[in-house]
Design a protein around this motif. Structure first.
Motif, PDB file in Angstrom:
ATOM      1  N   MET A 208      18.205 -28.931   0.327  1.00  0.00           N
ATOM      2  CA  MET A 208      16.837 -28.651   0.912  1.00  0.00           C
ATOM      3  C   MET A 208      16.493 -28.949   2.325  1.00  0.00           C
ATOM      4  N   THR A 209      15.388 -28.564   2.812  1.00  0.00           N
ATOM      5  CA  THR A 209      15.110 -28.657   4.159  1.00  0.00           C
ATOM      6  C   THR A 209      13.559 -28.749   3.982  1.00  0.00           C
ATOM      7  N   SER A 210      13.093 -29.616   4.967  1.00  0.00           N
ATOM      8  CA  SER A 210      11.398 -29.678   5.135  1.00  0.00           C
ATOM      9  C   SER A 210      11.072 -29.916   6.674  1.00  0.00           C
TER      10      SER A 210
ATOM     11  N   LEU B 131      11.755 -33.244  11.159  1.00  0.00           N
ATOM     12  CA  LEU B 131      12.408 -32.353  10.493  1.00  0.00           C
ATOM     13  C   LEU B 131      13.640 -32.847   9.676  1.00  0.00           C
ATOM     14  N   GLY B 132      13.832 -32.357   8.802  1.00  0.00           N
ATOM     15  CA  GLY B 132      14.916 -32.889   7.810  1.00  0.00           C
ATOM     16  C   GLY B 132      15.908 -31.960   7.020  1.00  0.00           C
TER      17      GLY B 132
ATOM     18  N   ILE C 244      22.405 -36.666   1.282  1.00  0.00           N
ATOM     19  CA  ILE C 244      22.432 -36.962   2.639  1.00  0.00           C
ATOM     20  C   ILE C 244      20.735 -36.677   2.962  1.00  0.00           C
ATOM     21  N   ASP C 245      20.453 -37.475   3.693  1.00  0.00           N
ATOM     22  CA  ASP C 245      19.024 -37.622   4.334  1.00  0.00           C
ATOM     23  C   ASP C 245      18.850 -37.586   5.929  1.00  0.00           C
ATOM     24  N   THR C 246      18.409 -36.383   6.472  1.00  0.00           N
ATOM     25  CA  THR C 246      18.364 -36.680   7.903  1.00  0.00           C
ATOM     26  C   THR C 246      16.972 -36.448   8.366  1.00  0.00           C
ATOM     27  N   GLY C 247      16.880 -37.008   9.617  1.00  0.00           N
ATOM     28  CA  GLY C 247      15.548 -36.917   9.956  1.00  0.00           C
ATOM     29  C   GLY C 247      15.488 -36.851  11.728  1.00  0.00           C
ATOM     30  N   MET C 248      14.796 -35.600  12.300  1.00  0.00           N
ATOM     31  CA  MET C 248      14.568 -35.421  13.619  1.00  0.00           C
ATOM     32  C   MET C 248      12.978 -35.115  13.782  1.00  0.00           C
ATOM     33  N   GLY C 249      12.553 -36.055  14.813  1.00  0.00           N
ATOM     34  CA  GLY C 249      11.216 -35.857  15.106  1.00  0.00           C
ATOM     35  C   GLY C 249      10.807 -34.641  16.006  1.00  0.00           C
TER      36      GLY C 249
END
Length: 882
Positions: free
Chosen positions: A66-68, A93-94, A225-230
């Motif tokens: 998934m992406t969001s 963004l993730g 996996i969990d990623t986060g980008m402002g």
């Protein structure tokens, strides 16, 4: 290829989502800023929060990838907002993997997006990993070519849960090198340095463990996996800006307010800070209001109120003396409404919520200024130059007066603030808040045991749509958060059955009550809830005997209680439809409570409902009840349900398959229990309509037996009143109107008599003035029916004295002694102060007093002290007259 600095924030967001869609990720809509079923946090702080149930295996995700772009709100640095990078609201963004790909793919996707899709220079990107994560370091070497010494290892590369417990694991952060000109100049300057050179832009979290409240970590059943980008930070880098506030995502809002205030941006550090605060806070408030957060004095509402007050204060610093946040609303919606469509549909309500709260705080601000000025004057009289911390906190906490403003005004008048005393008061309040939140953390602790039961036993089958009795089996028992194999009377416990007719509280409908009867005992169900998705839990007490895991039991729901509840629930659907028909489609449900005795329905409305509205709504609902429409339910895909025009509860999270309930022209998504036909509701009557927040109204109503009892009591009340008045029931209203007119006339006569009597007393007291230190002083116990006439007497006597003097009057009003002090203004300049004199006399009366230098009030309850207290007044005049 070079970096395309013309990309807008909107385009960057779209590129990110499209890139991961090309990698077989499903685009997920942003969840609400109000977390769904997560008691450990007030607001959504990261994109992974909506993923937690999937990571823990409690729910099945819509896809493994998934992406969001997630709306986020963080409160830790509110007071720092206004600097170059700190925000309260931001977009994260993730990309997420639930048991699918892991470290290698996450690093490869991040590298490809940054260097190939948005074309950031590879030599400016620097990864960091956890000191013990050799695997991630190896992948950075293999995929991006980094030498081992170029990969910085930091102890901080560990991601913990947003609350006290939850999934966690090591992470790898990607930093962007802004250039040596931003650095600290030291030889070991590298990612993680506190200088401005290296900017973290993306965090790749390798979710491997679950952390308990006590800090214990256990491996998750599958790695995620969990990623986060402002988005704001990435946009700042790509657009080559010095600050996130210089990107189009925020600069558009800043420029709007720079124009309104005629304050050029970029010429003054002080005004730039205020413009940045307004831009961030204005944007945050729009999103909070859109997600249903309303101003209040606790929880999320307090956060809303706090940032709004900070925005208003900075607006005033820029010279904005009229409401201005509506300007922020329209600018934010025009900028972000295409992606976050809820902003457009909620535009009018958002404007109303912000405008009303801003107007209210403007009044608060004026009140606070008056209180602060009085406080400064009082301290000046006492020759003090420090404002006590508890007074600063009282202004802040009770009246909403910003601490920074108190400090600024104090400095202008030569005062300082006792900041340590303020912090102590603040800390005491925070400790009270933390104590109030303890139940939320105990709930999180229970979730772990319940999740294990769900995995072992599977979901609870609900039979309550078709019956109120079932033969079931006990699959689990819990006492004080721990699983047990058996319970004995009179233990309280939580019972899980394989199937149940008991409805678990949801969607506003409260849970069923009843009995679980086993071969050796009886368990009284006092509440039914769904603590985690998939499980129905019966809370209550074993009233006799024993109950064991594995027992075959009979579950019985209290029939009358369920029937009354269903009448009220079906009525809320008809009420929702009637409100939309009457007020318009902008009406949306904002909450409800459905219990056997009554129903409560909260909804958005641009205005209060008048009596004609309420009559129309009651009439319409009762017509639908008499029409005896069948209540029909269907299970269908949510997309099909929405195409039928079914109404969904704002902010609610729905599964792919939903239950649609229709009755007449009312069609709603609903999982609750309902009547078979509208005719079973019986009778509907609205008993109250009120405001509960800006733009939110509440209706309370009754149906069935409760409505009949209510109407019967009303009729009996009218009959009793008619008998007392000796008229027929239909003549009650005109007879009462005539009596009220007669009473008003009599009161006017009495008031006039009292005033004449007061004037007579006043004239006599003028003649009895005593000389104290060369001025006329009148002290007397008088007869006055209320404080207003007593005040009039004091002013009259003072005006009739031959020269400037002092008047102190006391009157026995029954429960207390009222005190009035008046001092001629010329004497206040000679050291006399009415407020202080009232305080001295009031204290002698066993009470208190205070007020302005020339006029004050007070009182007490010690009637024996009236004469001694008046003698104190004379002594006060002698001692203080200069």
């Amino acid at each position: 290829m070079s970096v395309d600095t013309t990309l807008t924030g909107t385009e960057i967001r779209a590129r990110f989502l499209d890139f991961f869609a090309s990698k077989d990720h499903v685009k997920m809509p942003s969840s609400s800023l109000v977390p769904h079923n997560d008691p450990t946090v007030l607001l959504t702080t990261a994109g992974m929060q909506q993923m937690i149930p999937y990571f823990l295996g409690r729910e099945t995700p819509p896809a493994a990838r998934m992406t969001s772009a997630q709306k986020c709100f963080r409160t830790t640095d509110i007071d720092k907002v206004g600097n170059q990078r700190t925000l309260t609201f931001f977009e994260m963004l993730g990309n997420f993997s639930v048991g699918d790909y892991f470290k290698r793919e996450a690093i490869a996707y991040a590298w490809e997006f940054l260097t190939k899709v948005v074309n950031l220079p590879a030599d400016r990107l620097h990864p960091t990993v956890h000191p013990e994560d050799d695997e991630a370091a190896r992948y950075w070497h293999e995929i991006a070519g980094y030498a081992d010494e170029a990969i910085v290892r930091l102890d901080e590369n560990w991601w913990g849960p947003p609350g006290a417990s939850g999934p966690c694991g090591p992470d790898s952060e990607i930093y962007y090198d802004r250039g040596v000109e931003y650095g600290c100049g030291t030889a070991d300057c590298k990612p993680g340095c506190e200088c401005e050179r290296f900017l973290e832009i993306w965090n790749l979290v390798f979710m491997q463990f679950y952390q308990d409240l006590d800090g214990t970590r256990t491996p998750l059943p599958r790695r995620n996996i969990d990623t986060g980008m402002g988005l704001e930070r990435l946009t700042m880098v790509l657009q080559g800006k010095e600050s996130v506030f210089d990107t189009d995502l925020l600069r558009t809002i800043i420029d709007r307010f720079a124009l309104i205030t005629e304050t050029p941006y970029g010429q003054s550090a002080k005004t730039d800070t205020s413009l940045r605060v307004i831009a961030d806070h204005g944007r945050a408030l729009v999103f909070l209001a859109a997600d249903g957060v309303l101003p209040s004095n606790e929880g999320r509402g307090y956060i809303f109120r706090r940032i709004l007050r900070r925005a208003v204060r900075h607006g005033k610093l820029l010279g904005l003396d009229k409401p201005f946040l509506a300007e922020a609303t329209n600018t934010v919606i025009d900028l972000l409404g295409e992606h976050y469509t809820e902003l457009k549909t909620q535009r009018e309500r958002i404007i109303e919520v912000l405008s009303q709260e801003e107007k209210k705080f403007s009044q608060t601000l004026n009140t606070g200024l008056n209180l602060l000025n009085e406080l400064l004057a009082d301290l000046q009289q006492q020759h003090k130059k420090v404002i006590p911390g508890e007074e600063v906190f009282r202004l802040y906490d009770t009246h909403g007066f910003p601490v920074e403003l108190t400090q600024e005004i104090a400095a202008e008048h030569g005062f300082s603030v006792d900041t340590s005393g303020f912090e102590e008061s603040m800390q005491r309040q925070q400790e009270r808040s933390r104590a109030g939140a303890s139940n939320a953390f105990s709930q999180a602790q229970d979730d772990r045991a319940l999740t294990e039961i769900l995995k072992r036993e599977g979901t609870t089958e609900f039979l309550g749509y078709t019956g109120l009795v079932s033969s079931s089996k006990v699959v689990a028992l819990m006492v004080d958060g721990e699983e047990v194999t058996d319970i004995s009377a009179p233990q309280q416990a939580l019972v899980i059955l394989d199937k149940t007719p008991f409805y678990a509280e949801s969607g506003g409908q409260i849970g069923d009550h009843g009995d679980i009867t086993g071969p050796l005992g009886n368990f009284q169900v006092q509440d039914t809830r769904r603590p985690i998705k998939g499980l129905i839990a019966h809370y209550g007490q074993l009233t006799e005997g024993h109950l064991r895991v594995g027992d075959s039991i009979q579950a019985d729901v209290i029939e009358r209680r369920r029937a009354d509840t269903m009448r009220n629930h079906s009525a809320t659907h008809l009420l929702h439809k009637a409100l939309r028909d009457r007020l318009g489609s902008q009406v949306q449900q904002r909450g409800s409570l459905v219990e056997p005795e009554r129903l409560r329905f909260d909804f958005t409305s641009p205005r209060p409902l008048n009596s004609a509205d309420l009559v129309h709504i009651d009439t319409q609902i009762n017509e639908w009840i008499r029409a005896n429409y069948p209540v029909q339910t269907k299970i269908m895909p949510i997309q099909d349900a929405m195409q039928t025009g079914a109404m969904a509860l704002f902010g609610e999270k729905y599964d792919d398959m939903v239950r649609v309930v229709s009755m007449g022209s009312s069609i709603e998504l609903c999982g609750g229990t309902h009547c078979a036909t509208t005719g079973q509701i019986g009778t509907y009557v609205t008993v109250q309509e009120t405001s509960i927040a800006a733009g939110i109204r509440r209706i309370e109503a009754l149906t069935g037996r409760a409505a009949e009892n209510y109407l019967r009591q009303k009729r009996e009340t009218v009959d009793r009143i008619a008998a007392l008045l000796q008229v027929q029931s239909e003549q009650v209203e005109p007879r009462i109107e005539q009596l009220l007119q007669d009473l008003a006339g009599a009161r006017r006569q009495i008031t006039q008599y009292q005033r004449n009597e007061a004037k007579s007393q006043a004239q006599n007291l003028v003649q009895q003035a005593q000389d104290v230190a060369g001025i006329p002083v009148v002290t007397a116990s008088v007869t006055a029916p209320d404080a207003k006439i007593l005040r009039d007497m004091g002013e009259t006597i003072l005006s009739k004295l031959a020269q400037p003097g002092v008047v102190v009057l006391a009157s026995d009003l029954g429960e207390r002694i009222a005190l009035q002090v008046n001092i001629h203004q010329t004497l206040t300049k000679r050291g006399l102060h009415a407020g202080k004199l009232a305080g001295v006399v009031g204290e002698r009366l066993g009470g208190k007093g205070g007020g302005r230098p020339d006029s004050a009030q007070g009182g007490g309850k010690d009637k024996t002290a009236i004469q001694p207290s008046l003698e104190l007044a004379k002594a006060f005049v002698r001692d203080n007259l200069k």
